[in-house]
Scaffold this active site. Structure first.
Site, PDB file in Angstrom:
ATOM      1  N   ASN A   7      30.309  37.295  26.839  1.00  0.00           N
ATOM      2  CA  ASN A   7      30.378  38.368  27.828  1.00  0.00           C
ATOM      3  C   ASN A   7      28.985  38.501  28.440  1.00  0.00           C
ATOM      4  O   ASN A   7      28.099  39.109  27.842  1.00  0.00           O
ATOM      5  CB  ASN A   7      30.812  39.666  27.117  1.00  0.00           C
ATOM      6  CG  ASN A   7      30.924  40.828  28.070  1.00  0.00           C
ATOM      7  OD1 ASN A   7      30.610  40.705  29.250  1.00  0.00           O
ATOM      8  ND2 ASN A   7      31.344  41.963  27.557  1.00  0.00           N
ATOM      9  N   ARG A  91      34.454  36.674  29.403  1.00  0.00           N
ATOM     10  CA  ARG A  91      34.974  37.931  29.950  1.00  0.00           C
ATOM     11  C   ARG A  91      34.476  38.063  31.389  1.00  0.00           C
ATOM     12  O   ARG A  91      33.277  37.940  31.653  1.00  0.00           O
ATOM     13  CB  ARG A  91      34.466  39.112  29.133  1.00  0.00           C
ATOM     14  CG  ARG A  91      34.970  40.410  29.688  1.00  0.00           C
ATOM     15  CD  ARG A  91      34.107  41.555  29.287  1.00  0.00           C
ATOM     16  NE  ARG A  91      34.581  42.750  29.955  1.00  0.00           N
ATOM     17  CZ  ARG A  91      33.805  43.792  30.199  1.00  0.00           C
ATOM     18  NH1 ARG A  91      32.545  43.788  29.841  1.00  0.00           N
ATOM     19  NH2 ARG A  91      34.285  44.839  30.806  1.00  0.00           N
ATOM     20  N   HIS A 180      39.163  47.256  32.088  1.00  0.00           N
ATOM     21  CA  HIS A 180      39.503  47.334  30.659  1.00  0.00           C
ATOM     22  C   HIS A 180      40.877  46.721  30.385  1.00  0.00           C
ATOM     23  O   HIS A 180      41.551  47.108  29.426  1.00  0.00           O
ATOM     24  CB  HIS A 180      39.528  48.791  30.134  1.00  0.00           C
ATOM     25  CG  HIS A 180      38.222  49.504  30.202  1.00  0.00           C
ATOM     26  ND1 HIS A 180      38.112  50.795  30.672  1.00  0.00           N
ATOM     27  CD2 HIS A 180      36.971  49.133  29.862  1.00  0.00           C
ATOM     28  CE1 HIS A 180      36.849  51.190  30.614  1.00  0.00           C
ATOM     29  NE2 HIS A 180      36.135  50.187  30.134  1.00  0.00           N
ATOM     30  N   ARG A 241      29.064  57.870  34.652  1.00  0.00           N
ATOM     31  CA  ARG A 241      29.792  57.690  35.920  1.00  0.00           C
ATOM     32  C   ARG A 241      30.584  58.956  36.258  1.00  0.00           C
ATOM     33  O   ARG A 241      31.155  59.578  35.368  1.00  0.00           O
ATOM     34  CB  ARG A 241      30.747  56.487  35.809  1.00  0.00           C
ATOM     35  CG  ARG A 241      30.025  55.165  35.874  1.00  0.00           C
ATOM     36  CD  ARG A 241      30.948  54.019  35.555  1.00  0.00           C
ATOM     37  NE  ARG A 241      30.611  53.425  34.267  1.00  0.00           N
ATOM     38  CZ  ARG A 241      31.332  52.498  33.644  1.00  0.00           C
ATOM     39  NH1 ARG A 241      32.446  52.050  34.181  1.00  0.00           N
ATOM     40  NH2 ARG A 241      30.944  52.019  32.483  1.00  0.00           N
ATOM     41  N   GLU A 383      38.802  43.713  22.310  1.00  0.00           N
ATOM     42  CA  GLU A 383      38.815  42.934  23.559  1.00  0.00           C
ATOM     43  C   GLU A 383      38.408  41.487  23.310  1.00  0.00           C
ATOM     44  O   GLU A 383      38.968  40.567  23.902  1.00  0.00           O
ATOM     45  CB  GLU A 383      37.870  43.580  24.583  1.00  0.00           C
ATOM     46  CG  GLU A 383      38.432  44.891  25.116  1.00  0.00           C
ATOM     47  CD  GLU A 383      37.391  45.753  25.800  1.00  0.00           C
ATOM     48  OE1 GLU A 383      36.587  46.378  25.095  1.00  0.00           O
ATOM     49  OE2 GLU A 383      37.382  45.808  27.032  1.00  0.00           O
TER      50      GLU A 383
END
Ligand code: AMP
Length: 399
Positions: A7, A91, A180, A241, A383
């Site tokens: 990733n 990813r 996600h 965020r 993940e």
């Protein structure tokens, strides 16, 4: 068979090496501050203490080379030679409308990823650097990309279109994508597995709540809506965020600050729990400050709880009901008080929870009562394992 999952962020490389027969992690680690002074690596071989080293990594190539050398290190490694690596799964945050399922990397795919950069300028360039670095060093190993956006490509147009001139969709692919995806995919499938029912027979709401948060509605085994949008800023309030804001807020900030990067900073790095509370982006700190009477911290906490409740209500309407609600990621898996507070407003759906069972962290549990109309669960997300599995499937399908 061993698959390496990579990733690559703009200045980081996260990795895990899986034994695909047992699906166990053999080694994992994180390189930080690639291209920035003070770079370093933390590497853990399963069962051993973490190795932390300060190393100069001017580019992703040096970082990936260092990681690969550690994988074959006699002490800290888990394999003898690179030949033991069957495939590398990458990813990818944004796959746009063209990269919609795990895909074997070819020149054409790289060109496609480059075209998508404007949709994910902070993420996709780092991913591409990672892919190039791996391809250069492990030239015979297949690379597979697994997109965060892919799972959400089943959304109907009414869910993904924005209410702006249609030409921006046609010419610039401006629409909701969602993120996600591997996590929503994994936990919804796992929920069906635990309940012993086919996923296509369940209406599931998955709440991935961490530093970044998104909520998805899954009906007939497919995602029909999700809270994140064109970017991972839309949806519930997050660590830093903003989540959903009136577009007028952006117009106001643009006029006030007169600089796109300053506006971006305001809504992506200085907003969310941090922005509202003024305390921290970490819910644990915010909860603690709220307990001590900090009103803004209490407001930040309430804003997140309220947001999750609203999305659950909306997605229940979108699916004509809900059978299962799943909580996952840092807050979803560990926030005992948080989950209880969210569920306290879901009585109208027939949600009843067992507070004893809810008192758990980071493990699979059904914490609704047997007579609850909706099954409410915690499922730790994975993940990386999902990417390793998808990589395996993709390589086998292309043999
Ligand atoms: P993630 O991005 O999935 O790693 O989640 C990180 C977030 O999980 C942190 O920012 C914390 O706010 C949250 N978190 C972790 N442990 C707890 C906890 N025990 N209670 C509430 N929130 C937690």
């Amino acid at each position: 068979m061993k698959n390496l999952v990579i990733n690559c962020g703009s200045s980081s490389v996260k990795y895990q090496l899986f034994d695909m027969t047992t699906e166990k992690v053999l080694t994992q680690g994180l390189v930080e501050r690639v291209g920035i002074p003070g770079s370093g690596i933390k590497h853990t071989k399963t069962g051993m203490e973490t190795l932390a080293r300060v190393v100069d990594f001017p580019t992703h190539k040096e970082a990936v080379q260092y990681v690969l050398n550690l994988l074959v290190d006699p002490v800290y490694g888990a394999i003898k030679t690179f030949d033991e690596i069957t495939a590398v799964g990458h990813r990818i945050v944004h796959g746009g409308e063209t990269l919609i399922k795990p895909t074997l990397v070819t020149e054409k795919v790289i060109n496609e990823l480059e075209k998508i950069i404007p949709l994910a300028p902070l993420h996709n360039p780092g991913h591409l650097q990672g892919i190039h670095a791996i391809m250069e060093i492990l030239s015979d190993v297949p690379n597979v990309i697994v997109m965060d956006t892919a799972f959400h490509q089943t959304m109907p147009p009414k869910a993904f279109i924005y209410g702006i001139d249609y030409k921006y969709y046609e010419e610039n692919q401006i629409r909701k994508y969602g993120f996600h995806g591997t996590s929503h995919d994994y936990v919804s499938s796992r929920a069906a597995e635990i309940l012993g029912k086919p996923l296509k027979d369940l209406k599931v709401i998955t709440c991935h709540l961490g530093n970044g948060s998104s909520i998805s509605a899954i009906k007939d085994g497919k995602c029909i809506d999700t809270s994140m949008g064109l970017s991972p800023i839309e949806g519930v309030v997050m660590g830093t965020r903003s989540g959903d804001v009136c577009p007028g807020v952006l117009l106001f900030l643009m006029r006030q600050l007169r600089d796109v990067d300053l506006v971006s900073n305001a809504i992506q790095n200085k907003g969310g729990l941090l922005g509202i509370s003024g305390v921290s982006s970490d819910l644990r700190d915010v909860e603690l400050a709220a307990e001590k009477g900090n009103k803004r911290a209490a407001l930040a906490q309430d804003k997140l709880i309220y947001g999750v409740q609203k999305y659950i209500g909306a997605y229940t309407a979108a699916m004509d009901g809900v059978d299962v609600i799943v909580f996952t990621a840092g807050i979803g898996e560990n926030g005992v008080a948080f989950r209880e507070k969210v569920c306290s407003k879901l009585g109208f759906l027939g949600v009843k929870i067992d507070t004893e069972k809810n008192n758990c962290r980071g493990k699979e549990v059904i914490f609704s009562t047997p007579d609850s109309k909706v099954t409410v669960m915690v499922i730790p997300t994975d993940e990386e394992l999902t990417i390793a599995r998808e990589t395996q499937k993709c390589v086998e399908a292309n043999k």
